[in-house]
Scaffold this motif. Structure first.
Motif, short mmCIF file in Angstrom:
data_model
loop_
_atom_site.label_atom_id
_atom_site.label_comp_id
_atom_site.label_asym_id
_atom_site.label_seq_id
_atom_site.Cartn_x
_atom_site.Cartn_y
_atom_site.Cartn_z
N THR A 73 11.99 -22.62 6.55
CA THR A 73 13.45 -22.57 7.17
C THR A 73 14.31 -21.38 6.52
O THR A 73 15.24 -21.48 7.08
CB THR A 73 14.08 -24.00 6.93
OG1 THR A 73 14.27 -23.95 5.35
CG2 THR A 73 13.06 -25.22 7.34
N SER A 130 20.39 -22.04 3.47
CA SER A 130 20.46 -23.55 3.78
C SER A 130 21.86 -23.92 3.75
O SER A 130 22.19 -24.98 4.25
CB SER A 130 19.66 -24.27 2.59
OG SER A 130 20.51 -24.17 1.45
N HIS A 187 12.50 -24.06 1.77
CA HIS A 187 14.01 -24.33 2.06
C HIS A 187 15.04 -23.57 0.86
O HIS A 187 14.46 -23.65 -0.14
CB HIS A 187 14.19 -25.97 1.97
CG HIS A 187 15.38 -26.33 2.64
ND1 HIS A 187 16.54 -26.44 2.11
CD2 HIS A 187 15.40 -27.26 3.90
CE1 HIS A 187 17.45 -27.01 3.04
NE2 HIS A 187 16.91 -27.33 3.97
N THR A 233 18.59 -32.32 3.12
CA THR A 233 17.47 -32.28 3.69
C THR A 233 16.27 -33.15 3.34
O THR A 233 15.88 -33.97 4.17
CB THR A 233 16.77 -30.92 4.09
OG1 THR A 233 17.80 -29.98 4.61
CG2 THR A 233 15.56 -30.80 4.79
#
Length: 325
Positions: free
Chosen positions: A11, A60, A91, A99
């Motif tokens: 991500t 993030s 992440h 998350t």
């Protein structure tokens, strides 16, 4: 014995960031893709095989519903794939706790799911990304990890999603757990759990929602006025989390405005750690508030969003969910 097969879902974040200099403070997150991360991990000769998929390439601080929805779908797909033994999500550290907790609430205990990040970009001197990734592979490859819910691996420690938080703005050991500390210690060659698994056979606590409602966090401060509540409601708030003073308190006019808000209200605390209990400084029963207990404001918001999305709106029912571990 065959090595575990791990699917990596990328991500972005600092673990995939570049500064362009080993000593530069500034950097750009999400510059290294899943394949490049796995190529770097391949040089470590870890006892695992990997495949990678790109979900996002962002810091993030920018993660939200679109990325969460895609990530959840990819994890569900990986859990259904017999060839996959464990899942790693790379992440950013700023919202990793949110998350991780959202996934923890909405995934069954099927296969290990491990979030991992870094506090220093990949090209920085002393970068922690590859060691953290190697540690995450050790955890994701352990079948026992599947019965512990979603986990976060940072700085040779393993944290449960419900406990983990980012407690420092810098330094490789920025993560802490409350009320529990780490649930295991890990290195690229060892993994030591501190207790037995507690999620064996557990189904998902909540179904994955079709969307998440708007729930702002109001941070209390000296001299705070009640109009902050009105602004939140005018902006479409469907629930409110108070990051309160001490035991989740705020100035009297603010508390009264929250009691009249007409939406679910959860009292958490702006203090770094500690439990917010019912009816201690604020009469929750009379005002219809929910006490966040051990959840900080960020995770209290996630749980409140999921509860509202699940059609749960009675304070007493919400309180039971906040009381659960």
């Amino acid at each position: 014995m065959a090595h575990p097969h791990i699917r990596l879902l990328a991500t972005g974040g600092t673990i995939a960031g570049n500064a362009g200099s080993a000593i530069e403070r500034g950097y750009r997150p999400g510059q290294i893709g899943a394949d490049e991360l796995l190529a770097a991990a391949g040089s470590l000769k870890l006892a695992a095989t990997f495949e990678g998929r790109e979900i996002a390439a962002i810091g993030s601080q920018d993660i939200g519903w679109a990325q969460w929805n895609a990530l959840h779908a990819e994890i569900v797909s990986a859990m259904a794939d017999d060839a996959v033994d464990g899942i790693i999500v790379t992440h950013g550290t700023d919202t990793a706790e949110e998350t991780a907790f959202l996934l923890d609430l909405t995934l069954q205990a099927g296969k290990p799911v491990v979030l991992v990040g870094a506090m220093r970009p990949a090209d920085a001197v002393g970068s922690d990304g590859m060691r953290n990734l190697a540690n995450a592979a050790r955890v994701a490859g352990d079948p026992v990890a599947a019965a512990r819910g979603v986990l976060v691996v940072m700085s040779d420690q393993v944290f449960a999603a419900i406990d983990v938080r980012k407690a420092a703005t810098g330094g490789a050991e920025a993560f802490r757990g409350f009320p529990r500390g780490p649930v295991a210690s890990v290195t690229p060659t060892s993994l030591d759990w501190f207790g037995p698994p507690d999620r064996i056979g557990r189904e998902a606590r909540f179904a994955w929602p079709g969307a998440l409602p708007k729930v702002p966090i109001l941070t209390a401060y000296a001299g705070m006025e009640a109009d902050a509540v009105g602004c939140a409601l005018a902006g479409g708030a469907q629930g409110i989390v108070l990051a309160g003073l001490g035991q989740g308190n705020a100035a009297g006019p603010v508390i009264e405005a929250l009691a009249q808000a007409g939406v679910p209200v959860v009292r958490s605390t702006r203090v770094d750690q500690g439990s917010v209990d019912r009816n201690l400084e604020v009469d929750d029963d009379r005002r219809g508030f929910v006490a966040a207990r051990g959840l900080g404001p960020a995770k209290a918001r996630i749980l409140l969003q999921v509860l509202i999305a699940s059609g749960i709106d009675r304070p007493e029912t919400m309180q039971r969910e906040f009381d659960r571990r």
